[in-house]
Design a protein around this motif. Sequence first.
Motif, PDB file in Angstrom:
ATOM      1  N   TYR A   1      -8.188 -17.891   3.823  1.00 51.32           N
ATOM      2  CA  TYR A   1      -7.517 -18.775   4.788  1.00 51.32           C
ATOM      3  C   TYR A   1      -6.774 -17.992   5.857  1.00 51.32           C
ATOM      4  N   SER A   2      -6.068 -16.920   5.464  1.00 52.54           N
ATOM      5  CA  SER A   2      -5.230 -16.211   6.435  1.00 52.54           C
ATOM      6  C   SER A   2      -6.079 -15.541   7.513  1.00 52.54           C
ATOM      7  N   ALA A   3      -7.181 -14.878   7.127  1.00 54.87           N
ATOM      8  CA  ALA A   3      -8.031 -14.222   8.117  1.00 54.87           C
ATOM      9  C   ALA A   3      -8.725 -15.244   9.000  1.00 54.87           C
ATOM     10  N   THR A   4      -9.171 -16.354   8.401  1.00 48.70           N
ATOM     11  CA  THR A   4      -9.825 -17.409   9.182  1.00 48.70           C
ATOM     12  C   THR A   4      -8.846 -18.032  10.163  1.00 48.70           C
ATOM     13  N   SER A   5      -7.613 -18.251   9.716  1.00 46.72           N
ATOM     14  CA  SER A   5      -6.581 -18.796  10.600  1.00 46.72           C
ATOM     15  C   SER A   5      -6.285 -17.836  11.747  1.00 46.72           C
ATOM     16  N   ALA A   6      -6.214 -16.538  11.448  1.00 45.37           N
ATOM     17  CA  ALA A   6      -5.966 -15.546  12.499  1.00 45.37           C
ATOM     18  C   ALA A   6      -7.094 -15.545  13.521  1.00 45.37           C
ATOM     19  N   ASN A   7      -8.319 -15.739  13.071  1.00 46.67           N
ATOM     20  CA  ASN A   7      -9.463 -15.785  13.984  1.00 46.67           C
ATOM     21  C   ASN A   7      -9.382 -16.998  14.895  1.00 46.67           C
ATOM     22  N   GLU A   8      -8.963 -18.134  14.330  1.00 54.59           N
ATOM     23  CA  GLU A   8      -8.806 -19.337  15.156  1.00 54.59           C
ATOM     24  C   GLU A   8      -7.723 -19.142  16.207  1.00 54.59           C
ATOM     25  N   VAL A   9      -6.585 -18.604  15.783  1.00 56.82           N
ATOM     26  CA  VAL A   9      -5.468 -18.396  16.717  1.00 56.82           C
ATOM     27  C   VAL A   9      -5.847 -17.404  17.810  1.00 56.82           C
ATOM     28  N   ALA A  10      -6.678 -16.427  17.455  1.00 58.23           N
ATOM     29  CA  ALA A  10      -7.087 -15.416  18.440  1.00 58.23           C
ATOM     30  C   ALA A  10      -8.056 -15.968  19.473  1.00 58.23           C
ATOM     31  N   GLY A  11      -8.540 -17.197  19.266  1.00 59.29           N
ATOM     32  CA  GLY A  11      -9.378 -17.838  20.284  1.00 59.29           C
ATOM     33  C   GLY A  11     -10.865 -17.710  20.079  1.00 59.29           C
ATOM     34  N   ALA A  12     -11.326 -17.490  18.853  1.00 59.03           N
ATOM     35  CA  ALA A  12     -12.766 -17.347  18.610  1.00 59.03           C
ATOM     36  C   ALA A  12     -13.503 -18.616  19.020  1.00 59.03           C
ATOM     37  N   GLN A  13     -14.678 -18.433  19.615  1.00 57.02           N
ATOM     38  CA  GLN A  13     -15.500 -19.553  20.043  1.00 57.02           C
ATOM     39  C   GLN A  13     -16.799 -19.661  19.249  1.00 57.02           C
TER      40      GLN A  13
ATOM     41  N   ALA B   1     -13.969 -14.676  25.029  1.00 56.93           N
ATOM     42  CA  ALA B   1     -12.975 -15.066  24.020  1.00 56.93           C
ATOM     43  C   ALA B   1     -13.317 -14.459  22.665  1.00 56.93           C
ATOM     44  N   ASP B   2     -14.616 -14.360  22.363  1.00 52.53           N
ATOM     45  CA  ASP B   2     -15.018 -13.770  21.083  1.00 52.53           C
ATOM     46  C   ASP B   2     -14.740 -12.272  21.042  1.00 52.53           C
ATOM     47  N   TRP B   3     -14.896 -11.597  22.178  1.00 54.65           N
ATOM     48  CA  TRP B   3     -14.538 -10.180  22.231  1.00 54.65           C
ATOM     49  C   TRP B   3     -13.052  -9.995  21.935  1.00 54.65           C
ATOM     50  N   GLY B   4     -12.231 -10.834  22.560  1.00 61.71           N
ATOM     51  CA  GLY B   4     -10.792 -10.732  22.334  1.00 61.71           C
ATOM     52  C   GLY B   4     -10.404 -11.037  20.904  1.00 61.71           C
ATOM     53  N   ALA B   5     -11.016 -12.105  20.336  1.00 58.47           N
ATOM     54  CA  ALA B   5     -10.707 -12.467  18.946  1.00 58.47           C
ATOM     55  C   ALA B   5     -11.152 -11.371  17.986  1.00 58.47           C
ATOM     56  N   GLY B   6     -12.351 -10.819  18.217  1.00 61.36           N
ATOM     57  CA  GLY B   6     -12.853  -9.760  17.340  1.00 61.36           C
ATOM     58  C   GLY B   6     -11.969  -8.534  17.356  1.00 61.36           C
ATOM     59  N   LEU B   7     -11.518  -8.139  18.559  1.00 60.97           N
ATOM     60  CA  LEU B   7     -10.622  -6.987  18.666  1.00 60.97           C
ATOM     61  C   LEU B   7      -9.302  -7.255  17.953  1.00 60.97           C
ATOM     62  N   SER B   8      -8.815  -8.487  18.087  1.00 59.87           N
ATOM     63  CA  SER B   8      -7.511  -8.827  17.510  1.00 59.87           C
ATOM     64  C   SER B   8      -7.550  -8.821  15.987  1.00 59.87           C
ATOM     65  N   ILE B   9      -8.563  -9.474  15.404  1.00 57.54           N
ATOM     66  CA  ILE B   9      -8.564  -9.599  13.944  1.00 57.54           C
ATOM     67  C   ILE B   9      -9.000  -8.313  13.257  1.00 57.54           C
ATOM     68  N   ALA B  10      -9.674  -7.421  13.988  1.00 54.75           N
ATOM     69  CA  ALA B  10     -10.066  -6.149  13.372  1.00 54.75           C
ATOM     70  C   ALA B  10      -8.831  -5.371  12.924  1.00 54.75           C
ATOM     71  N   GLY B  11      -7.761  -5.469  13.718  1.00 48.02           N
ATOM     72  CA  GLY B  11      -6.526  -4.784  13.368  1.00 48.02           C
ATOM     73  C   GLY B  11      -5.864  -5.349  12.128  1.00 48.02           C
ATOM     74  N   LEU B  12      -6.166  -6.602  11.802  1.00 45.19           N
ATOM     75  CA  LEU B  12      -5.643  -7.218  10.579  1.00 45.19           C
ATOM     76  C   LEU B  12      -6.547  -6.916   9.390  1.00 45.19           C
TER      77      LEU B  12
END
Length: 541
Positions: free
Chosen positions: A297-309, A10-21
């Motif tokens: 807040y926005s980046a932290t929220s995006a990390n939560e939504v992306a499923g960071a563990q 899940a952390d791999w997926g979240a990291g990949l997702s938020i990097a684009g933001l």
Amino acid sequence: MRAPGLPALADWGAGLSIAGLLLPEAVAYSGIAGLPPQAGVIALFAGLLAYGLLGTSRFAIVSATSSSAAVLLAATASMAGTSPQQRMLLGVGIVLLTGLFFVVAGLARLGAVSNFIAKPVLRGFALGLALTIVVKQIPHAVAFQPVHGDLPRFVWELLAGWRHWNGAGLAMAVAALLLMRALARWRGLPAALLVIAAGIALDAGGWCARWGIAAVGPIRLDFSNPGIPSLSRAEWLRLGELAFAMALILYAESYGSIRTFALRHGDRVDANRDLMALGAANLLSGVFHGMPVGAGYSATSANEVAGAQSRAAGLVACAVVGLAVWLLLPWIERTPAPLLAAIVIHAVGHTLNPAALRPYFAWRRDRLIVVLAFFAVLALGVLDGLLLAIAASLLMLLQTLSRSHVSWLGRLGDTHDFVDAARHPDAVVPAGLLIARPEAPLFFGNADPVFAAIRERLQSLPSPRGVVLSLEDSADLDATSVEALCDFAAQLRQLGVPLALARVKDPVRDLLARVGNPALPRASYAGWSVDDAVRQLQIPA
């Protein structure tokens, strides 16, 4: 402080997702601060790496934020007469001192320092700042830059020069905003990165050149020459004042985000450890000439939504951003400027919501202060508005603490409860007894007025037989309060009026025992409740 272990899937997926933001925002926020684009990228690396290794929140993403970028621009601009290169050095100095303040605060265990900025002040400041940022991004989209920096004249000059606007740039920015808004329903999609990719394709096809739209330009990342800028003592002293304001607003913003998501998920966080982590992140960013960083807040929220563990998601994002910069830097340099303006406007859009101020008007609490904070930013600028907002917070605190209101208590019926006799007419005040309860903690700002009010009330009693002083609101006493209490007890002793203290906290008991004033023997605070103190004076109720 132990680094997170091997990242979960899940952390791999979240990291990949938020990097684009994060990467497009880092470049865009550099423009807000008036710095070259590499400053935001360096700050991104520093924030993700330092907080990922040292922080406590599994969701917090520490990087450059729109608010810190705007404050940095205003701070460096306030030191007039400096060249762009000198302003860059001043900015680095502010980032370094901000990091130092964080580290010192962490070592001193000042994790609650952000509570000195009242929430209404933060809400009003954030709304005013968001509006300022949005307005000041428009010139990047329309390729027309007003001369004046203060917002009223800036807006007037911008509107007056509408004939010189680049319509194609404005259309590109609006289209990008609409696209990102449409893609926002799929929170896992890196909408900003998709917009950037489309813009790069247009630039590569020669369309941007035809439309007169400029690109970001060179991004020169150089980690081989870290260092501290050479500045005069006077400049460092002035930067210290500005960095203190930067640290306060950054920590208030950061810990607000950290605490919000920790409460939502039942996580435990350590405010003092997070201060140290933020300090390390800003010191690392400053050494390599980056921007100030915090947990937005926005980046932290995006990390939560992306499923960071865990915090490993931020480290994964750091690695992905590093890979993207290594392989794609020449393409990133071709990002059209209007798209970066659109990304900034979209990022601060969640803050640009007047409904956040509605509760204060519904509650009829702190309406003036929230409006003052909002208009202070618009009228005085980001930095002076911030300083005024912080001063307003401290004045609110002092106003509350310095209130000398004292309640006079009476027994409620046949119970052991003593309540404010003015609010409960059926409460019975024992004959000849004065029971006083200060309605604020005693400290140097209100001690003398409180005891003056009690003396004045005591003089109105025809034959006083005793005084009970309830200290339930005072968790501790400063030296001024101790001296005032001792003087009051000595005066009562001369008058032959016994004094009993009630609801005395343990730290205050220990302090009075160390003071050892003969007018305040241990017997005077032996009882715990008001009822105990009344019985101690042997006055029938």
